[in-house]
Design a protein around this motif. Structure first.
Motif, PDB file in Angstrom:
ATOM      1  N   MET A   1      15.742  83.407-125.558  1.00  0.00           N
ATOM      2  CA  MET A   1      14.921  82.226-125.503  1.00  0.00           C
ATOM      3  C   MET A   1      13.941  82.685-126.700  1.00  0.00           C
ATOM      4  SD  MET A   1      12.245  80.833-122.706  1.00  0.00           S
ATOM      5  CE  MET A   1      12.392  82.133-121.836  1.00  0.00           C
ATOM      6  N   VAL A   3      10.327  82.427-128.946  1.00  0.00           N
ATOM      7  CA  VAL A   3       8.857  81.968-128.754  1.00  0.00           C
ATOM      8  C   VAL A   3       8.455  80.464-129.036  1.00  0.00           C
ATOM      9  CG1 VAL A   3       6.597  82.649-129.427  1.00  0.00           C
ATOM     10  CG2 VAL A   3       8.376  84.230-129.199  1.00  0.00           C
ATOM     11  N   ILE A   4       9.309  79.878-130.145  1.00  0.00           N
ATOM     12  CA  ILE A   4       8.796  78.723-130.416  1.00  0.00           C
ATOM     13  C   ILE A   4       9.037  77.621-129.396  1.00  0.00           C
ATOM     14  CG2 ILE A   4       8.593  76.846-132.439  1.00  0.00           C
ATOM     15  CD1 ILE A   4       7.802  79.668-133.418  1.00  0.00           C
ATOM     16  N   THR A   6       9.670  78.059-126.378  1.00  0.00           N
ATOM     17  CA  THR A   6       8.671  78.446-125.230  1.00  0.00           C
ATOM     18  C   THR A   6       7.397  77.505-125.421  1.00  0.00           C
ATOM     19  OG1 THR A   6       9.700  80.552-125.254  1.00  0.00           O
ATOM     20  CG2 THR A   6       7.884  80.168-123.436  1.00  0.00           C
ATOM     21  N   ALA A   7       6.937  77.836-126.628  1.00  0.00           N
ATOM     22  CA  ALA A   7       5.501  77.268-126.870  1.00  0.00           C
ATOM     23  C   ALA A   7       5.596  75.621-126.629  1.00  0.00           C
ATOM     24  CB  ALA A   7       5.183  77.562-128.259  1.00  0.00           C
ATOM     25  N   ILE A  10       6.201  74.603-123.161  1.00  0.00           N
ATOM     26  CA  ILE A  10       5.095  74.936-122.226  1.00  0.00           C
ATOM     27  C   ILE A  10       3.987  73.774-122.742  1.00  0.00           C
ATOM     28  CG2 ILE A  10       2.914  76.308-121.979  1.00  0.00           C
ATOM     29  CD1 ILE A  10       4.486  78.691-122.210  1.00  0.00           C
ATOM     30  N   ARG A  11       4.005  73.399-123.920  1.00  0.00           N
ATOM     31  CA  ARG A  11       2.895  72.382-124.281  1.00  0.00           C
ATOM     32  C   ARG A  11       3.090  71.041-123.674  1.00  0.00           C
ATOM     33  NH1 ARG A  11       2.519  72.319-130.183  1.00  0.00           N
ATOM     34  NH2 ARG A  11       2.592  74.616-129.924  1.00  0.00           N
ATOM     35  N   THR A  14       1.587  71.161-120.115  1.00  0.00           N
ATOM     36  CA  THR A  14      -0.051  71.638-119.808  1.00  0.00           C
ATOM     37  C   THR A  14      -0.781  70.513-120.172  1.00  0.00           C
ATOM     38  OG1 THR A  14       0.102  72.349-122.369  1.00  0.00           O
ATOM     39  CG2 THR A  14       0.501  73.988-120.616  1.00  0.00           C
ATOM     40  N   ASP A  15      -0.346  69.269-120.428  1.00  0.00           N
ATOM     41  CA  ASP A  15      -1.211  68.087-120.352  1.00  0.00           C
ATOM     42  C   ASP A  15      -1.699  68.115-118.950  1.00  0.00           C
ATOM     43  OD1 ASP A  15      -1.768  64.957-121.598  1.00  0.00           O
ATOM     44  OD2 ASP A  15      -1.437  65.191-119.362  1.00  0.00           O
ATOM     45  N   PRO A  16      -3.109  68.012-118.843  1.00  0.00           N
ATOM     46  CA  PRO A  16      -3.595  68.005-117.426  1.00  0.00           C
ATOM     47  C   PRO A  16      -3.251  66.930-116.585  1.00  0.00           C
ATOM     48  CG  PRO A  16      -5.494  68.263-119.132  1.00  0.00           C
ATOM     49  CD  PRO A  16      -3.995  67.903-120.021  1.00  0.00           C
ATOM     50  N   LEU A  19       0.301  68.090-115.572  1.00  0.00           N
ATOM     51  CA  LEU A  19       0.378  69.084-114.392  1.00  0.00           C
ATOM     52  C   LEU A  19      -0.114  68.569-113.070  1.00  0.00           C
ATOM     53  CD1 LEU A  19      -1.570  72.216-116.357  1.00  0.00           C
ATOM     54  CD2 LEU A  19       0.794  72.167-115.038  1.00  0.00           C
ATOM     55  N   GLU A  81      11.509  76.733-111.262  1.00  0.00           N
ATOM     56  CA  GLU A  81      10.805  77.978-111.589  1.00  0.00           C
ATOM     57  C   GLU A  81       9.672  77.658-112.640  1.00  0.00           C
ATOM     58  OE1 GLU A  81      11.698  81.096-110.085  1.00  0.00           O
ATOM     59  OE2 GLU A  81      13.305  80.067-109.014  1.00  0.00           O
ATOM     60  N   ASN A  84       6.699  76.012-110.992  1.00  0.00           N
ATOM     61  CA  ASN A  84       5.916  77.019-110.065  1.00  0.00           C
ATOM     62  C   ASN A  84       5.169  78.087-110.833  1.00  0.00           C
ATOM     63  OD1 ASN A  84       6.848  75.548-107.988  1.00  0.00           O
ATOM     64  ND2 ASN A  84       8.402  77.201-107.525  1.00  0.00           N
ATOM     65  N   LEU A  86       3.606  77.514-113.743  1.00  0.00           N
ATOM     66  CA  LEU A  86       2.475  76.864-114.412  1.00  0.00           C
ATOM     67  C   LEU A  86       1.383  76.573-113.392  1.00  0.00           C
ATOM     68  CD1 LEU A  86       4.031  74.810-117.207  1.00  0.00           C
ATOM     69  CD2 LEU A  86       2.534  76.743-117.167  1.00  0.00           C
TER      70      LEU A  86
ATOM     71  N   THR B  14      -0.586  78.864-126.669  1.00  0.00           N
ATOM     72  CA  THR B  14       0.908  78.428-127.008  1.00  0.00           C
ATOM     73  C   THR B  14       0.825  78.006-128.436  1.00  0.00           C
ATOM     74  OG1 THR B  14       0.019  76.269-126.080  1.00  0.00           O
ATOM     75  CG2 THR B  14       1.405  77.740-124.490  1.00  0.00           C
ATOM     76  N   LEU B  19       1.443  83.241-130.405  1.00  0.00           N
ATOM     77  CA  LEU B  19       2.150  83.810-129.394  1.00  0.00           C
ATOM     78  C   LEU B  19       2.965  85.057-130.064  1.00  0.00           C
ATOM     79  CD1 LEU B  19       4.071  81.129-127.176  1.00  0.00           C
ATOM     80  CD2 LEU B  19       2.773  82.987-126.424  1.00  0.00           C
TER      81      LEU B  19
END
Lengths: 306, 306
Positions: A1, A3-4, A6-7, A10-11, A14-16, A19, A81, A84, A86, B14, B19
């Motif tokens: 995987m 890093v980019i 993943t970022a 995730i972004r 991660t919007d509230p 979430l 997975e 969960n 996050l 992120t 990262l």
């Protein structure tokens, strides 16, 4: 995987609002929800929620399940997975009475002929209070309660049975039961298997074993299994033949007939991995020497073995 | 913890450059780095890196350690867990020869008098290949290799020793060894303790036990411990008194003298939690009935017990 990747992944998550949507769906009894109900619970307009839900579907996080005129949304199996990890862990909700009664009933059958159901229930309830209150355990509290109660009942049974043919018992006690005592116990278990019984405890237990500890052990091929920090209780001291204290000498009650050792070691819980490795190797050499003293075949390690 | 706080905290982490900075610091041998070296490795200008590093210090993720004229940066102890969860797991790097030799040497001491060092080393290397290749395990491969090798060597020892006084052995086999077989084994272990020996395997093992499975078990106070998916091997079948297959009947070799059961159950690995709970309760009733048949005291559960 990468890093980019993943970022970016995730972004999106991660919007509230998104979430909260994932949290509401995860917590619904059948694991799915309608946009209308989500909008009501979030206090948002339905088109706004639809927009977020569509983004999550496009990203492969949610799945559409049309049913008649309605469309249900659930977490996509592949994303469970990730989601969960996050979501914040549940608040420190104590285990319900129903679960504790169930555990007590299960363990009463397991310890039938050894302990009365009343004794088992008392240990289950007390173990739950100790983990929730003293060790601040929040994740997996019901199953850790059960594991802790079993460990204590095993110790109690051992204490009341005649010693002799049983393998020797070693107890490692440090402050947080998240670093030194876990390293020592994992290495001893790895080297000795069934030939020695090992327990651990802490005078001020942390909420989880540190990930640097798990990694430092993994690097030398030592599994930590399902271990968790727990407070020091009387019966595990009484059941032990050898008690090794590490930075918590005063907290450990002294009973006659047990051998007490005090190992002076820095606390690896707050140290970087390079220092954790040094402490791990120091502990490994001490554990090997202890096994030899107990008459258990062990490899020679540490300064003298090089 | 609040969802909004989580989202904000994660967003700071992120940024792809940040990262990478965290990854470089985490992977450096002594867990710390200088801005100049980070800039070289990232191919970025030093002021750019300084800016990102400052943000991470302000956020409590990095710690400054001035040393002479230089300033080293390391992961703040409080942030270690958070950072480790965000960084991608290491690529499927196989365990090094050095680690495998170390595990083989440790386990040779543990199994001294039972197996030769050559046999132990063969099982360690083969277990590593099976987990890395067949089960696609990437996290904690060295320690899981060790745990898998121990499980197989225990089975081999049992197979070669006379049965009789030993507790009965039950093997649960499903496809992924991440759902049905793990639920059955965890419940049996919880109810029977040392009175029954339990193993699990999968015909096409997944890379980890699903989190919905861990949660459904936790809800009824059943710990899963350090279990992990692993392929089916010959000696664990031979060591068993009872083999329970769930959706993988054909993959399991048939040996005389063992009792074979086939339980028809949906695969919970891809189902929402509500369905996982139903399957869990179904399995629990079957495990209790099996324990009774084995002459092991167990609570009565399921339809008939209500």
């Amino acid at each position: 995987m990468d890093v980019i990747d993943t970022a970016r992944g995730i972004r999106v998550l991660t919007d509230p609002t998104r979430l909260r949507i994932l949290e509401l769906i995860s917590e619904s009894p059948d694991g799915r929800a309608l946009v209308g109900r989500l909008a009501t619970e979030l206090g948002l307009r339905q088109p706004t929620v639809s927009h977020h839900v569509k983004t999550l579907v496009d990203e492969g996080v949610l799945e559409r399940e049309p049913e008649g005129r309605q469309v249900w949304y659930s977490i996509a199996p592949d994303a469970v997975e990730r989601v969960n990890e996050l979501l914040p862990p549940d608040a420190a909700a104590p285990a319900s009475d129903e679960v504790l009664e169930r555990v007590a009933s299960d363990l009463s059958a397991r310890f039938a002929g050894v302990f009365s159901p009343e004794t088992v229930e008392r240990y289950v309830r007390e173990s739950h209070e100790l983990l929730a209150g003293r060790a601040h355990i929040t994740r997996h509290l019901p199953s850790l309660t059960s594991a802790f109660a079993v460990d204590r009942l095993d110790a109690l049974a051992r204490e009341e049975a005649p010693h002799g043919a049983e393998p020797p018992e070693v107890l490692f006690v440090c402050v947080q039961n998240a670093g030194r005592s876990q390293i020592a116990a994992a290495i001893l278990r790895h080297l000795a298997g069934d030939r020695v019984r090992v327990r651990t405890a802490g005078s001020e237990p942390a909420s989880a074993v540190k990930s640097t500890i798990v990694q430092a052990l993994d690097e030398i091929g030592v599994p930590i299994g399902g271990e968790f920090p727990k407070p020091l209780t009387d019966e595990v001291v009484r059941a032990s033949d050898v008690v090794v204290t590490m930075g918590c000498g005063d907290a450990c009650p002294i009973y006659p007939g047990r051998r007490y050792l005090d190992w002076e070691l820095d606390d690896p819980a707050v140290l970087p991995l390079a220092r954790v490795r040094e402490i791990r190797d120091d502990i490994e050499a001490r554990v090997c020497a202890l096994l030899s003293e107990l008459g258990v075949n062990a490899p020679e390690k540490g300064m003298n073995a090089r």
